[in-house]
Design a protein around this motif. Structure first.
Motif, PDB file in Angstrom:
ATOM      1  N   ALA A  58       0.845  -1.199   0.000  1.00 19.74           N
ATOM      2  CA  ALA A  58       0.000   0.000   0.000  1.00 19.74           C
ATOM      3  C   ALA A  58       0.882   1.252   0.000  1.00 19.74           C
ATOM      4  N   ALA A  59       1.956   1.212   0.786  1.00 18.16           N
ATOM      5  CA  ALA A  59       2.863   2.362   0.845  1.00 18.16           C
ATOM      6  C   ALA A  59       3.548   2.582  -0.506  1.00 18.16           C
ATOM      7  N   GLU A  60       3.978   1.474  -1.126  1.00 19.96           N
ATOM      8  CA  GLU A  60       4.636   1.595  -2.445  1.00 19.96           C
ATOM      9  C   GLU A  60       3.654   2.093  -3.492  1.00 19.96           C
ATOM     10  N   LEU A  61       2.410   1.644  -3.415  1.00 15.60           N
ATOM     11  CA  LEU A  61       1.394   2.089  -4.380  1.00 15.60           C
ATOM     12  C   LEU A  61       1.108   3.579  -4.197  1.00 15.60           C
ATOM     13  N   ALA A  62       1.053   4.011  -2.944  1.00 15.34           N
ATOM     14  CA  ALA A  62       0.823   5.431  -2.671  1.00 15.34           C
ATOM     15  C   ALA A  62       1.987   6.274  -3.216  1.00 15.34           C
ATOM     16  N   LYS A  63       3.209   5.769  -3.044  1.00 21.58           N
ATOM     17  CA  LYS A  63       4.368   6.503  -3.565  1.00 21.58           C
ATOM     18  C   LYS A  63       4.320   6.578  -5.088  1.00 21.58           C
ATOM     19  N   ALA A  64       3.960   5.454  -5.719  1.00 22.39           N
ATOM     20  CA  ALA A  64       3.864   5.433  -7.191  1.00 22.39           C
ATOM     21  C   ALA A  64       2.774   6.392  -7.654  1.00 22.39           C
ATOM     22  N   ALA A  65       1.667   6.450  -6.927  1.00 21.60           N
ATOM     23  CA  ALA A  65       0.567   7.349  -7.300  1.00 21.60           C
ATOM     24  C   ALA A  65       1.036   8.803  -7.250  1.00 21.60           C
ATOM     25  N   GLN A  66       1.906   9.118  -6.299  1.00 13.15           N
ATOM     26  CA  GLN A  66       2.404  10.497  -6.215  1.00 13.15           C
ATOM     27  C   GLN A  66       3.333  10.815  -7.388  1.00 13.15           C
ATOM     28  N   VAL A  67       4.220   9.899  -7.706  1.00 18.85           N
ATOM     29  CA  VAL A  67       5.131  10.103  -8.844  1.00 18.85           C
ATOM     30  C   VAL A  67       4.308  10.272 -10.130  1.00 18.85           C
TER      31      VAL A  67
END
Ligand code: 5GP
Ligand code: ZN
Length: 138
Positions: A58-67
């Protein structure tokens, strides 16, 4: 291995405009966009909703969503964007593989949510607060 559309896109069985290809998440243009550049940010592993994702994913997905959102806003020349996820069919989820939508927005674009809202009756918000806090403790 699942037959869902996003897993099939990841396996190269269905074509897609890949705009981001990270180790744990990828992003593709939505085939039926709400606005120019509408993008879907998707974990590589198949989980149905946000609540099933392991916390680190979930944290990695949130980071990818920001990028991705930063890039999409720039490419679209947008002023802002909606970042949203539908979870379960009742909320509008059509593809049962968790994904964020990044929808570029501009003032006056006339994209509208259909949601109707209304304030709580007097005294109700405190009760709802108690029930949600209790559920979070369990
Ligand atoms: P949901 O309703 O599950 O939140 O969103 C699914 C999204 O996937 C929809 O906006 C829909 O337009 C998009 N979509 C459905 N099939 C395909 C496809 O084959 N390729 C791509 N790129 N997007 C798709
Ligand atoms: Zn899948």
């Amino acid at each position: 291995m699942t037959d869902c559309i996003f897993c099939r896109i990841l396996r190269g069985e269905i074509p897609a405009q890949m705009v981001y290809d990270g180790p744990r998440a990828f992003a593709i243009l939505d085939i039926n966009p709400v606005s120019w550049g509408h993008t879907l940010v998707i974990p590589r592993d198949h989980f149905e909703t946000w609540n099933e994702l392991p916390a680190d994913l979930a944290a990695e997905l949130a980071k990818a969503a920001q990028v991705v959102a930063r890039g999409v806003v720039k490419a679209a020349g947008a002023e802002g964007f909606n970042l949203l996820m539908n979870n379960h069919r009742c909320s509008g989820q059509a593809i049962a593989h968790a994904h964020f939508h990044v929808i570029p927005r501009k003032t006056g674009d006339e994209i509208k949510y259909q949601w109707k809202t209304k304030p709580y009756d007097p005294g109700v918000i405190e009760k709802v607060g108690s029930e949600v806090r209790a559920a979070l403790m369990k």
